[in-house]
Design an enzyme around this catalytic site. Structure first.
Site, PDB file in Angstrom:
ATOM      1  CB  CYS A   1      -4.827   1.142  -2.518  1.00  0.00           C
ATOM      2  SG  CYS A   1      -4.064   0.174  -1.225  1.00  0.00           S
TER       3      CYS A   1
ATOM      4  NE  ARG B   1       3.856  -1.670   3.228  1.00  0.00           N
ATOM      5  CZ  ARG B   1       2.900  -2.570   3.347  1.00  0.00           C
ATOM      6  NH1 ARG B   1       2.897  -3.377   4.396  1.00  0.00           N
ATOM      7  NH2 ARG B   1       1.956  -2.683   2.441  1.00  0.00           N
TER       8      ARG B   1
ATOM      9  CD  GLN C   1       1.761  -5.435  -0.560  1.00  0.00           C
ATOM     10  OE1 GLN C   1       1.449  -4.462  -1.230  1.00  0.00           O
ATOM     11  NE2 GLN C   1       1.290  -5.635   0.658  1.00  0.00           N
TER      12      GLN C   1
ATOM     13  CG  ASP D   1      -1.270  -4.466  -3.726  1.00  0.00           C
ATOM     14  OD1 ASP D   1      -2.370  -4.704  -3.209  1.00  0.00           O
ATOM     15  OD2 ASP D   1      -0.565  -3.481  -3.430  1.00  0.00           O
TER      16      ASP D   1
ATOM     17  CG  HIS E   1      -6.558  -2.612  -5.215  1.00  0.00           C
ATOM     18  ND1 HIS E   1      -5.215  -2.585  -5.508  1.00  0.00           N
ATOM     19  CD2 HIS E   1      -6.681  -2.366  -3.879  1.00  0.00           C
ATOM     20  CE1 HIS E   1      -4.549  -2.319  -4.386  1.00  0.00           C
ATOM     21  NE2 HIS E   1      -5.409  -2.184  -3.397  1.00  0.00           N
TER      22      HIS E   1
ATOM     23  CE  LYS F   1      -7.819  -6.680   9.334  1.00  0.00           C
ATOM     24  NZ  LYS F   1      -6.616  -5.872   9.444  1.00  0.00           N
TER      25      LYS F   1
ATOM     26  CG  HIS G   1      -7.702  -2.951  -0.278  1.00  0.00           C
ATOM     27  ND1 HIS G   1      -6.870  -1.958  -0.699  1.00  0.00           N
ATOM     28  CD2 HIS G   1      -8.821  -2.331   0.190  1.00  0.00           C
ATOM     29  CE1 HIS G   1      -7.446  -0.781  -0.490  1.00  0.00           C
ATOM     30  NE2 HIS G   1      -8.634  -0.987   0.048  1.00  0.00           N
TER      31      HIS G   1
HETATM   32 ZN   LIG Z   1      -4.918  -1.981  -1.421  1.00  0.00          ZN
END
Ligand SMILES: [Zn+2]
Length: 400
Positions: free
Chosen positions: A101, A130, A148, A150, A152, A232, A278
């Site tokens: 992000c 992680r 991911q 991922d 945005h 979400k 996201h």
């Molecule tokens: Zn994010």
């Protein structure tokens, strides 16, 4: 029930080592599978108007402090330090990103943005780290390093519903392509402690619900379960064994745009704050592969690292085997030529143990007739088929 680690071993896809717990060593066939999935997703994202980016995997501690991740996910963050010579201690200057992000925020902020270019949809196959407790690591399903899809999206409030619809259409298209017909949707609503006005939450929650209803998807509401920064949607697919896996998500975020002071120039020429979404469709690609292996056992033809093995019975048919293999390769088929010196029955057994979907056996007879003897994984018997017909059949089957 299948264990994805056993299937991966049989197919020679990857292995783990104690030097890098929770991180995958991809073998050639596993990496090929990974790339087939990545390439497919890249095409889907492009067709839905996303722009692919790539950002660093290490970002400064100061940035993670600003985003709030340092405080909230401190335990799960791998820090990168520089050695302080006097104290022989590490100074944690950087963190390996646990998510992308703040990096995408940086890309958004690199230029002055106008309402005319909104929504800006950034996508990255983002490698994240992680620090999961070692006891919880489990094959591909829970890792310390993974990638991911991922996403945005930076948009105006009025765009939220359309972006959610876009997301649900992608989810449905992608899950179907991987052989999952059923999925369920949960919408998490405002928690007690939250950021942003009630009017903003009304609008965002309404947009999530309206998008589901417009596309006629049933959904379950989870009051109080939303993040403090926004509501979400979570999507869980159902696999062939009836198990449920949460993979896709889209989250509305009123927080990061505020923290990082994001802006765009609206149609009246005034600076306005965008909304940030996201999103992930697969989630972790590695976990996606684990779920695929466990639910399918053997992979569908379009995903198989080797789609056809061409197996000559003896040296006498080696020329024809080579010709068949090169002909299929030119049609975009992933082919392996089984040249090993072994009896044909042993070859076939070993190739099927590796879960290769099709084996084209060729002997002198087939060479003389311009045919192959086709065997299919999980189907007994064999079928003599002309090379031209096989090419035709595969042309329709090798892509999703
Ligand atoms: Zn994010």
């Amino acid at each position: 029930m299948y264990d994805h680690r056993e299937i991966a071993r049989a197919m020679d896809l990857f292995h783990f080592e104690e030097h890098s717990p929770g991180m995958i060593f991809w073998h050639p066939m596993g990496w090929r599978l990974y790339r087939v999935i990545e390439d497919y997703m890249r095409g889907v994202y492009e067709s839905y108007g996303f722009l692919e980016v790539r950002s660093p995997i290490a970002l400064s501690r100061a940035l993670w402090e600003k985003s709030g991740h340092w405080e909230k996910f401190r335990e799960g963050i791998f820090v990168v330090g520089s050695l302080d010579k006097d104290k022989e201690d590490l100074t944690p200057d950087y963190a390996l990103k646990p998510m992308s992000c703040p990096a995408h925020v940086g890309i958004y902020k690199s230029a002055r943005r106008s309402y005319r270019e909104m929504p800006i949809r950034l996508m990255e196959f983002g490698m994240v780290h992680r620090n999961e407790p070692s006891g919880t690591l489990s094959g591909c399903m829970r890792l310390r390093q993974f990638v991911q899809d991922d996403v945005h999206i930076f948009c105006q409030e009025a765009d939220i519903q359309n972006e959610i619809r876009n997301f649900l259409n992608m989810v449905s298209e992608v899950y179907k392509a991987f052989g999952y017909e059923k999925f369920s949707i949960k919408i998490s609503l405002r928690p007690e402690k939250r950021l942003g006005s009630d009017a903003l939450w009304d609008k965002a929650e309404g947009a999530l619900r309206d998008a589901c209803e417009a596309l006629k998807y049933a959904y379950e509401l989870l009051p109080g379960e939303g993040a403090f920064y926004g509501p979400k949607i979570e999507v869980s697919l159902e696999d062939h064994l009836g198990r449920s896996w949460q993979c896709g998500t889209i989250q509305v975020d009123f927080n990061l745009p505020q923290i990082f002071d994001l802006a765009f120039v609206n149609s009246e020429g005034i600076f306005e704050q965008p909304v940030m979404l996201h999103q992930a469709v697969l989630g972790s690609i590695e976990r996606w592969i684990g779920i695929l292996l466990e639910s399918h056992g053997a992979l569908p033809l379009w995903l198989a690292p080797v789609q056809v093995a061409v197996a000559p019975i003896s040296d006498k048919s080696a020329q024809w085997a080579l010709y068949v293999a090169s002909k299929l390769r030119r049609n975009g088929v992933r082919v392996e030529l089984a040249k090993r010196d072994a009896t044909i029955s042993k070859k076939i057994r070993e190739l099927f143990e590796r879960k290769i979907p099709l084996i084209a056996v060729v002997g002198e007879q087939e060479a003389a007739k311009g045919t192959v003897n086709l065997r299919r994984l999980g189907v007994s018997g064999q079928q003599e088929i002309e090379l031209l017909d096989l090419e035709q059949e595969l042309r329709n089957l090798v892509s999703h």
